[in-house]
Design a protein around this motif. Structure first.
Motif, PDB file in Angstrom:
ATOM      1  N   PRO A 199       0.346  10.764 -17.656  1.00  0.00           N
ATOM      2  CA  PRO A 199      -0.198  11.333 -18.895  1.00  0.00           C
ATOM      3  C   PRO A 199      -1.446  10.975 -19.195  1.00  0.00           C
ATOM      4  O   PRO A 199      -2.101  11.576 -20.194  1.00  0.00           O
ATOM      5  CB  PRO A 199       0.972  10.806 -19.933  1.00  0.00           C
ATOM      6  N   THR A 200      -2.067  10.046 -18.450  1.00  0.00           N
ATOM      7  CA  THR A 200      -3.439   9.387 -18.888  1.00  0.00           C
ATOM      8  C   THR A 200      -4.152   9.308 -17.602  1.00  0.00           C
ATOM      9  O   THR A 200      -3.642   9.338 -16.385  1.00  0.00           O
ATOM     10  CB  THR A 200      -3.450   8.285 -19.720  1.00  0.00           C
ATOM     11  N   ASP A 201      -5.615   9.205 -17.716  1.00  0.00           N
ATOM     12  CA  ASP A 201      -6.319   8.805 -16.647  1.00  0.00           C
ATOM     13  C   ASP A 201      -5.960   7.522 -15.683  1.00  0.00           C
ATOM     14  O   ASP A 201      -5.540   6.706 -16.508  1.00  0.00           O
ATOM     15  CB  ASP A 201      -7.640   8.625 -17.052  1.00  0.00           C
ATOM     16  N   GLU A 202      -5.880   7.614 -14.421  1.00  0.00           N
ATOM     17  CA  GLU A 202      -5.362   6.651 -13.638  1.00  0.00           C
ATOM     18  C   GLU A 202      -6.613   5.986 -12.685  1.00  0.00           C
ATOM     19  O   GLU A 202      -7.375   6.691 -12.003  1.00  0.00           O
ATOM     20  CB  GLU A 202      -4.432   6.973 -12.646  1.00  0.00           C
ATOM     21  N   TYR A 203      -7.098   4.739 -12.645  1.00  0.00           N
ATOM     22  CA  TYR A 203      -7.976   4.131 -12.029  1.00  0.00           C
ATOM     23  C   TYR A 203      -7.619   3.309 -11.027  1.00  0.00           C
ATOM     24  O   TYR A 203      -6.923   2.370 -11.256  1.00  0.00           O
ATOM     25  CB  TYR A 203      -8.818   3.254 -13.116  1.00  0.00           C
ATOM     26  N   VAL A 204      -7.817   3.381  -9.717  1.00  0.00           N
ATOM     27  CA  VAL A 204      -7.157   2.934  -8.654  1.00  0.00           C
ATOM     28  C   VAL A 204      -8.266   2.234  -7.550  1.00  0.00           C
ATOM     29  O   VAL A 204      -9.364   2.723  -7.438  1.00  0.00           O
ATOM     30  CB  VAL A 204      -6.432   3.763  -7.949  1.00  0.00           C
ATOM     31  N   THR A 205      -8.178   0.910  -7.553  1.00  0.00           N
ATOM     32  CA  THR A 205      -8.937   0.237  -6.541  1.00  0.00           C
ATOM     33  C   THR A 205      -8.290  -0.395  -5.498  1.00  0.00           C
ATOM     34  O   THR A 205      -7.212  -0.830  -5.738  1.00  0.00           O
ATOM     35  CB  THR A 205      -9.887  -0.766  -7.299  1.00  0.00           C
ATOM     36  N   VAL A 206      -8.904  -0.019  -3.977  1.00  0.00           N
ATOM     37  CA  VAL A 206      -7.885  -0.645  -3.176  1.00  0.00           C
ATOM     38  C   VAL A 206      -8.332  -2.129  -2.927  1.00  0.00           C
ATOM     39  O   VAL A 206      -9.650  -2.353  -2.645  1.00  0.00           O
ATOM     40  CB  VAL A 206      -8.379  -0.011  -1.922  1.00  0.00           C
ATOM     41  N   ILE A 207      -7.544  -3.196  -2.905  1.00  0.00           N
ATOM     42  CA  ILE A 207      -7.737  -4.664  -2.858  1.00  0.00           C
ATOM     43  C   ILE A 207      -7.731  -4.923  -1.179  1.00  0.00           C
ATOM     44  O   ILE A 207      -8.633  -5.656  -0.943  1.00  0.00           O
ATOM     45  CB  ILE A 207      -6.665  -5.390  -3.415  1.00  0.00           C
ATOM     46  N   SER A 208      -6.848  -4.414  -0.528  1.00  0.00           N
ATOM     47  CA  SER A 208      -6.711  -4.694   0.779  1.00  0.00           C
ATOM     48  C   SER A 208      -5.958  -3.545   1.539  1.00  0.00           C
ATOM     49  O   SER A 208      -5.133  -2.859   0.770  1.00  0.00           O
ATOM     50  CB  SER A 208      -5.977  -5.975   1.062  1.00  0.00           C
ATOM     51  N   GLY A 209      -6.178  -3.402   2.707  1.00  0.00           N
ATOM     52  CA  GLY A 209      -5.351  -2.437   3.427  1.00  0.00           C
ATOM     53  C   GLY A 209      -6.091  -0.991   3.384  1.00  0.00           C
ATOM     54  O   GLY A 209      -7.365  -0.845   3.114  1.00  0.00           O
ATOM     55  N   ASP A 210      -5.247   0.146   3.412  1.00  0.00           N
ATOM     56  CA  ASP A 210      -5.954   1.292   3.113  1.00  0.00           C
ATOM     57  C   ASP A 210      -5.158   2.090   2.244  1.00  0.00           C
ATOM     58  O   ASP A 210      -3.893   2.004   2.216  1.00  0.00           O
ATOM     59  CB  ASP A 210      -5.911   2.050   4.626  1.00  0.00           C
ATOM     60  N   LEU A 211      -5.680   2.997   1.634  1.00  0.00           N
ATOM     61  CA  LEU A 211      -5.010   4.085   0.879  1.00  0.00           C
ATOM     62  C   LEU A 211      -5.550   5.482   1.003  1.00  0.00           C
ATOM     63  O   LEU A 211      -6.683   5.503   0.713  1.00  0.00           O
ATOM     64  CB  LEU A 211      -5.009   3.759  -0.596  1.00  0.00           C
ATOM     65  N   SER A 212      -4.620   6.437   1.295  1.00  0.00           N
ATOM     66  CA  SER A 212      -5.229   7.695   1.256  1.00  0.00           C
ATOM     67  C   SER A 212      -4.826   8.419  -0.011  1.00  0.00           C
ATOM     68  O   SER A 212      -3.754   8.445  -0.286  1.00  0.00           O
ATOM     69  CB  SER A 212      -4.840   8.529   2.780  1.00  0.00           C
ATOM     70  N   LEU A 213      -5.899   9.132  -0.753  1.00  0.00           N
ATOM     71  CA  LEU A 213      -5.244   9.687  -1.774  1.00  0.00           C
ATOM     72  C   LEU A 213      -6.083  11.196  -1.663  1.00  0.00           C
ATOM     73  O   LEU A 213      -7.071  11.675  -1.500  1.00  0.00           O
ATOM     74  CB  LEU A 213      -5.957   8.951  -3.043  1.00  0.00           C
ATOM     75  N   GLY A 214      -5.094  12.009  -2.296  1.00  0.00           N
ATOM     76  CA  GLY A 214      -5.456  13.447  -2.418  1.00  0.00           C
ATOM     77  C   GLY A 214      -5.058  14.453  -3.601  1.00  0.00           C
ATOM     78  O   GLY A 214      -4.167  13.804  -4.184  1.00  0.00           O
ATOM     79  N   MET A 215      -5.672  15.420  -3.907  1.00  0.00           N
ATOM     80  CA  MET A 215      -5.421  16.004  -5.020  1.00  0.00           C
ATOM     81  C   MET A 215      -4.695  17.350  -4.535  1.00  0.00           C
ATOM     82  O   MET A 215      -4.934  17.868  -3.440  1.00  0.00           O
ATOM     83  CB  MET A 215      -6.569  16.496  -6.038  1.00  0.00           C
ATOM     84  N   GLY A 216      -3.797  17.707  -5.386  1.00  0.00           N
ATOM     85  CA  GLY A 216      -2.981  18.874  -4.897  1.00  0.00           C
ATOM     86  C   GLY A 216      -1.436  18.767  -5.369  1.00  0.00           C
ATOM     87  O   GLY A 216      -0.988  17.662  -5.732  1.00  0.00           O
ATOM     88  N   ASP A 217      -0.756  19.972  -5.003  1.00  0.00           N
ATOM     89  CA  ASP A 217       0.538  20.072  -5.474  1.00  0.00           C
ATOM     90  C   ASP A 217       1.624  19.640  -4.345  1.00  0.00           C
ATOM     91  O   ASP A 217       2.823  19.562  -4.630  1.00  0.00           O
ATOM     92  CB  ASP A 217       1.053  21.441  -5.924  1.00  0.00           C
ATOM     93  N   LYS A 218       1.166  19.067  -3.233  1.00  0.00           N
ATOM     94  CA  LYS A 218       1.947  18.729  -2.057  1.00  0.00           C
ATOM     95  C   LYS A 218       1.223  17.499  -1.412  1.00  0.00           C
ATOM     96  O   LYS A 218       0.068  17.668  -1.138  1.00  0.00           O
ATOM     97  CB  LYS A 218       2.686  19.556  -1.212  1.00  0.00           C
ATOM     98  N   LEU A 219       1.906  16.695  -0.838  1.00  0.00           N
ATOM     99  CA  LEU A 219       1.374  15.804   0.071  1.00  0.00           C
ATOM    100  C   LEU A 219       0.725  16.302   1.241  1.00  0.00           C
ATOM    101  O   LEU A 219       1.581  16.980   2.173  1.00  0.00           O
ATOM    102  CB  LEU A 219       2.189  14.522   0.462  1.00  0.00           C
ATOM    103  N   ASP A 220      -0.407  16.298   1.432  1.00  0.00           N
ATOM    104  CA  ASP A 220      -1.135  17.059   2.488  1.00  0.00           C
ATOM    105  C   ASP A 220      -2.314  16.201   3.184  1.00  0.00           C
ATOM    106  O   ASP A 220      -3.095  15.893   2.541  1.00  0.00           O
ATOM    107  CB  ASP A 220      -1.753  18.375   2.098  1.00  0.00           C
ATOM    108  N   PRO A 221      -1.871  15.450   4.393  1.00  0.00           N
ATOM    109  CA  PRO A 221      -3.022  14.465   5.078  1.00  0.00           C
ATOM    110  C   PRO A 221      -4.256  15.175   4.960  1.00  0.00           C
ATOM    111  O   PRO A 221      -5.167  14.470   4.976  1.00  0.00           O
ATOM    112  CB  PRO A 221      -2.157  13.931   6.034  1.00  0.00           C
ATOM    113  N   ALA A 222      -4.173  16.245   5.505  1.00  0.00           N
ATOM    114  CA  ALA A 222      -5.626  17.079   5.589  1.00  0.00           C
ATOM    115  C   ALA A 222      -6.615  16.948   4.341  1.00  0.00           C
ATOM    116  O   ALA A 222      -7.578  17.341   4.366  1.00  0.00           O
ATOM    117  CB  ALA A 222      -5.365  18.302   6.281  1.00  0.00           C
TER     118      ALA A 222
END
Length: 147
Positions: free
Chosen positions: A73-96
């Motif tokens: 419901p509100t803006d989300e701010y994400v910082t990667v501390i360690s490791g990896d995180l892939s983030l994408g926009m859209g209606d389904k999880l699509d690695p591409a």
């Protein structure tokens, strides 16, 4: 309480003693809320995600962890501390359609913007937002609380 006035760029800023301090080694990890897929752990650094106001949490996820498309419901701010995180926009999880973020990477997901995330190596990420925290899955069948 002692306050120090500092003049910066024509603005008067008041600083006060730090209200919360924590080192990474001292975090108290526990299971993430049930709305997250199983396997994640969470530590609250500041605030209360269940109440109105700003909160800061860390989320620890194992290798191969996936969060299907959802929004908040509100803006989300994400910082990667360690490791990896892939983030994408859209209606389904699509690695591409995802951008891979390494340690130090940062992303913003706007309020009600559908997005997804996954980690190949595992990760610790810091998330800050305005509470109360909410998470709505695009596909209700993906919501772990409904399974």
């Amino acid at each position: 309480m002692l306050r120090t006035a500092v003049l910066m760029s024509g603005l008067l800023c008041l600083s006060s003693p730090v209200a919360a301090q924590v080192n990474s080694a001292d975090l108290k990890w526990g299971p993430a809320p049930a709305v997250f897929p199983a396997g994640a752990q969470m530590a609250v650094l500041s605030g209360d995600p269940h109440k109105a106001g700003v909160f800061v949490v860390r989320l620890k996820v194992p290798a191969g962890y996936k969060v299907p498309a959802h929004h908040h419901p509100t803006d989300e701010y994400v910082t990667v501390i360690s490791g990896d995180l892939s983030l994408g926009m859209g209606d389904k999880l699509d690695p591409a359609k995802a951008a891979k973020l390494a340690a130090g990477g940062f992303a913003v997901a706007g309020a009600k913007m559908n997005h997804f995330a996954f980690s190949t190596e595992g990760a610790v990420v810091q998330v800050s937002a305005e509470g109360p925290f909410g998470m709505t899955y695009v596909n209700p069948a993906d919501d772990p609380t409904r399974q």
